[in-house]
Enzyme design. Structure first.
Site, PDB file in Angstrom:
ATOM      1  CG  HIS A 241      -2.015   1.028   1.378  1.00  0.00           C
ATOM      2  ND1 HIS A 241      -3.328   0.765   1.905  1.00  0.00           N
ATOM      3  CD2 HIS A 241      -1.913   2.242   0.866  1.00  0.00           C
ATOM      4  CE1 HIS A 241      -3.780   1.973   1.714  1.00  0.00           C
ATOM      5  NE2 HIS A 241      -3.149   2.813   1.172  1.00  0.00           N
TER       6      HIS A 241
ATOM      7  CG  ASN B  68      -5.251   7.837  -4.170  1.00  0.00           C
ATOM      8  OD1 ASN B  68      -4.206   7.139  -4.386  1.00  0.00           O
ATOM      9  ND2 ASN B  68      -5.318   8.662  -2.872  1.00  0.00           N
TER      10      ASN B  68
ATOM     11  CE  LYS C  82      -7.980   2.039  -1.027  1.00  0.00           C
ATOM     12  NZ  LYS C  82      -6.625   2.687  -0.876  1.00  0.00           N
TER      13      LYS C  82
ATOM     14  CG  PHE D 219       5.231   5.785  -5.426  1.00  0.00           C
ATOM     15  CD1 PHE D 219       5.451   5.713  -4.184  1.00  0.00           C
ATOM     16  CD2 PHE D 219       6.203   4.553  -6.041  1.00  0.00           C
ATOM     17  CE1 PHE D 219       6.442   4.770  -3.211  1.00  0.00           C
ATOM     18  CE2 PHE D 219       6.854   3.965  -5.495  1.00  0.00           C
ATOM     19  CZ  PHE D 219       7.135   3.865  -4.040  1.00  0.00           C
TER      20      PHE D 219
ATOM     21  N   GLY E 129      -2.187  12.095   5.507  1.00  0.00           N
ATOM     22  CA  GLY E 129      -1.120  10.879   5.066  1.00  0.00           C
ATOM     23  C   GLY E 129       0.218  11.292   5.645  1.00  0.00           C
TER      24      GLY E 129
ATOM     25  CG  HIS F 156      -5.870   2.159   6.092  1.00  0.00           C
ATOM     26  ND1 HIS F 156      -7.082   2.166   6.249  1.00  0.00           N
ATOM     27  CD2 HIS F 156      -5.353   2.822   4.774  1.00  0.00           C
ATOM     28  CE1 HIS F 156      -7.654   2.860   5.167  1.00  0.00           C
ATOM     29  NE2 HIS F 156      -6.372   3.170   4.456  1.00  0.00           N
TER      30      HIS F 156
ATOM     31  CG  ASP G 163      -1.781   4.561   3.723  1.00  0.00           C
ATOM     32  OD1 ASP G 163      -1.984   5.080   2.415  1.00  0.00           O
ATOM     33  OD2 ASP G 163      -2.936   5.013   4.328  1.00  0.00           O
TER      34      ASP G 163
HETATM   35  O1  DOR Z   1      -4.273   9.368   5.074  1.00  0.00           O
HETATM   36  C1  DOR Z   1      -4.602   8.883   3.890  1.00  0.00           C
HETATM   37  N1  DOR Z   1      -3.934   9.410   2.791  1.00  0.00           N
HETATM   38  N2  DOR Z   1      -5.552   8.295   3.813  1.00  0.00           N
HETATM   39  C2  DOR Z   1      -5.955   8.111   2.439  1.00  0.00           C
HETATM   40  O2  DOR Z   1      -6.996   7.167   2.306  1.00  0.00           O
HETATM   41  C3  DOR Z   1      -5.512   8.496   1.375  1.00  0.00           C
HETATM   42  C4  DOR Z   1      -4.232   8.941   1.657  1.00  0.00           C
HETATM   43  C5  DOR Z   1      -3.507   9.776   0.309  1.00  0.00           C
HETATM   44  O3  DOR Z   1      -3.795   9.452  -0.767  1.00  0.00           O
HETATM   45  O4  DOR Z   1      -2.910  10.989   0.666  1.00  0.00           O
HETATM   46 ZN    ZN Z   2      -3.831   4.723   1.390  1.00  0.00          ZN
HETATM   47 ZN    ZN Z   3      -7.026   4.530   2.671  1.00  0.00          ZN
END
Ligand code: DOR
Ligand code: ZN
Ligand code: ZN
Length: 429
Positions: free
Chosen positions: A56, A90, A140, A59, A314, A225, A295
Site C-alpha cells: 500500500h 488515486n 481499490k 507514489f 497522510g 489500514h 500507506d
Molecule cells: O491518510 C490517507 N492518505 N488516507 C487515505 O486514504 C488517502 C491517502 C492519500 O492518498 O493521501
Molecule cells: Zn492509502
Molecule cells: Zn486508505
C-alpha cells in the site's frame, strides 16, 4: 559460474551462516560453502531477509508529482528495505480506466528503481473486465467516497471477470464521517478534533459492511489500514468463520495514538486518524495481523502546514517502517518469523505475487541486509521521499537496513541509492 555469491549470510537469528548464490536475478543456490562467482560480497555480522513488499503506497505519479514520483518514491522504498511496492490508484487521472492503467505502468517501468504492482481503481464497474486483462493486484475502493450500491455493483462485475482478485477497501463509512465532521467543525479549533471527526464507529460500520459483502458475494476482500481493536476483532472473527478476508495495519496506527495529533499536528494527520489508547490496535496484536503496509502517503510541507481541516491526510512511511520494527525485534516484542510473515510472505501470498517474499532456490534475488546493532534517530531531512516530515521524527531506533537488492541488483548500499530498472509485477492467474 554465479553472477554473485553472498557469503556469511545469517538468515535466522540463531542459525549458522550460509552462502547465497545468485544467477540471472534468481536465488540459484543456498549452500554452506561459497561457489565460484563473478562477484563475491561478505555479509558477516548482518542479517539477510527477503526484500520487503509494501502492499500500500501512493507514489502520486502521474498528476501529483510535486508530492512524490515513481523515482523518489521508489528511492524511498529502496532506502527502507522494500524491493516491491503495490501502488494505489488515486492519481490524476485515477488509475481506473485501461488507458490510465497502461500509462501508469509505462511510467513505473521507466522510473521505478524497485519492482512494482498496481492496484486498479473503479470508476465504471463495466471497465473492470478490460482492466483485469492488464493484471492489477486488486481493485481499490475508498468506501468513504462511494455508496453501498456502487460497492455491490463493483463486486458483481469483478466476480464475473476474475473471482480470485481481491477488492481492497478503505473502510470508513461516509455518513458517519460526514456527520461527525460537521459536529467537530462547530467546536473550538484543536488538532485533536480530527480524530473525532472520523471516529472509530465510522471504521467499524464500514468493516461490518465489508464483511457482509464478503459473506453475501463470497467476495475476496482485503481491508486496508485497520486501526481499532474492535474492527480487528471483527476481521479475525470473519476469518475464523472461513470468509476470504485479509487485512493490513500501518506502523503509525500501531505505534502512535491521538496524543501525536496534539504534539505533531498535521504531520500526524492521516485517514483513518490515529486512535486513543483504549480504542487502538497495538504492538501486542502483531502476531495476529496479516500484513504491515506503510500507506506511504506523501504531501508537501506547504500543504501540511494548512489548518487541520484543510491539510491533506497522510504520512510517508517507507523509510521508517523497517527501523521501527527492527527496534521491536531487538526489544523482544516481535519475532523474526512474524516480521517476515507480515512484510514479505503474506503480501506475496495475499496479492498472489509469484517468485517473491521468500529466500528459497528459484525465487527472485530480492534481499534486504540488516544491521541489527545500528542505532539512529529518525531524521526526515534525510528521507529520499519528497515528503521530508514524519510523526516519528526523533524516535530512537536500533536496527537499520544497510543494503537492498532487487533481482540481484544493488539498489541501496549504506543509504546510497543506485540505478536499477524496476519491473511490473502481477498476480498469477
Ligand atoms: O491518510 C490517507 N492518505 N488516507 C487515505 O486514504 C488517502 C491517502 C492519500 O492518498 O493521501
Ligand atoms: Zn492509502
Ligand atoms: Zn486508505
Amino acid at each position: 559460474m554465479l553472477d554473485l555469491c553472498l557469503t556469511n549470510c545469517r538468515l535466522e537469528l540463531d542459525s549458522r551462516v550460509v552462502c547465497l548464490g545468485i544467477k540471472d536475478g534468481k536465488i540459484d543456490s543456498i549452500k554452506n560453502l561459497p561457489s565460484p562467482a563473478y562477484k563475491t560480497l561478505d555479509m558477516t555480522g548482518n542479517l539477510v531477509l527477503p526484500g520487503l513488499i509494501d502492499s500500500h503506497v501512493h507514489f502520486r505519479d502521474p498528476g501529483l508529482t510535486h508530492k512524490e514520483d515513481f523515482r523518489s518514491g521508489s528511492a524511498a522504498a529502496a532506502a527502507g528495505g522494500f524491493t516491491t511496492v503495490l501502488d494505489m490508484p488515486n492519481n490524476k487521472p485515477p488509475t481506473s480506466t485501461p488507458q490510465a492503467f497502461s500509462k501508469k505502468r509505462k511510467i513505473g517501468e521507466k522510473k521505478s528503481l524497485v519492482d512494482f504492482g498496481l492496484h486498479a481503481g473503479v470508476k465504471d464497474p463495466h471497465d473492470m473486465g478490460a482492466l483485469v486483462e492488464l493484471r492489477p493486484v486488486s481493485f481499490k475502493i475508498f468506501m468513504d467516497l462511494v455508496d453501498p450500491t456502487f460497492l455491490k455493483d463493483a463486486s458483481m462485475n469483478l466476480k464475473g471477470v476474475d473471482p480470485e482478485l481481491p477488492l481492497s477497501l478503505h473502510p470508513e463509512d461516509p455518513t458517519t464521517v460526514h456527520q461527525s465532521t460537521i459536529n467537530m467543525k462547530k467546536e473550538v479549533y484543536e488538532s485533536i478534533l480530527y480524530a473525532q471527526a472520523r471516529p472509530p464507529l465510522a471504521e467499524e460500520i464500514a468493516v461490518t459492511d465489508a464483511i457482509a459483502l464478503c459473506q453475501d458475494m463470497n467476495q475476496k476482500i482485503h481491508l486496508c489500514h485497520l486501526s481499532t481493536k474492535k474492527s480487528f476483532h471483527m476481521a479475525k472473527n470473519a476469518q475464523k468463520d472461513g470468509l476470504p478476508l485479509s487485512f493490513e495495519v500501518t506502523p503509525h496506527h500501531l505505534f502512535l495514538d491521538t496524543s501525536y495529533l496534539e504534539s505533531c499536528g498535521n504531520m500526524a494527520k492521516t485517514n483513518p486518524p490515529l486512535r486513543n489508547d483504549e480504542d487502538k490496535l497495538g504492538i501486542q496484536d502483531l502476531a495476529e495481523i496479516d500484513i504491515i503496509a506503510t500507506d506511504h502517503a506523501p504531501h508537501t510541507l506547504h500543504e501540511k502546514n494548512q489548518d487541520i481541516w484543510n491539510a491533506p491526510p497522510g504520512v510517508p512511511g517507507l523509510e521508517t517502517a523497517l527501523p521501527l520494527l527492527l527496534t521491536l525485534l531487538n526489544q523482544g516484542k516481535l519475532t523474526l518469523n512474524n516480521l517476515k510473515r507480515l512484510l514479505c510472505e503474506n503480501p506475496a501470498r495475499i496479492f498472489n505475487i509469484p517468485h517473491k517474499g521468500f529466500i528459497k532456490e528459484g525465487m527472485d534475488a530480492d534481499l534486504v541486509v540488516v544491521d541489527l546493532d545500528k542505532e539512529e534517530l529518525i531524521n526526515p531531512s534525510k528521507f529520499h521521499s519528497k515528503a521530508k516530515y514524519s510523526p516519528f521524527e526523533g524516535f530512537k531506533v536500533k536496527g537499520m537496513p544497510v543494503m537492498t537488492m532487487v533481482r540481484g541488483n544493488l539498489v541501496m548500499e549504506e543509504g546510497e541509492i543506485l540505478e536499477n530498472q524496476g519491473i511490473f509485477v502481477y498476480s498469477k492467474k
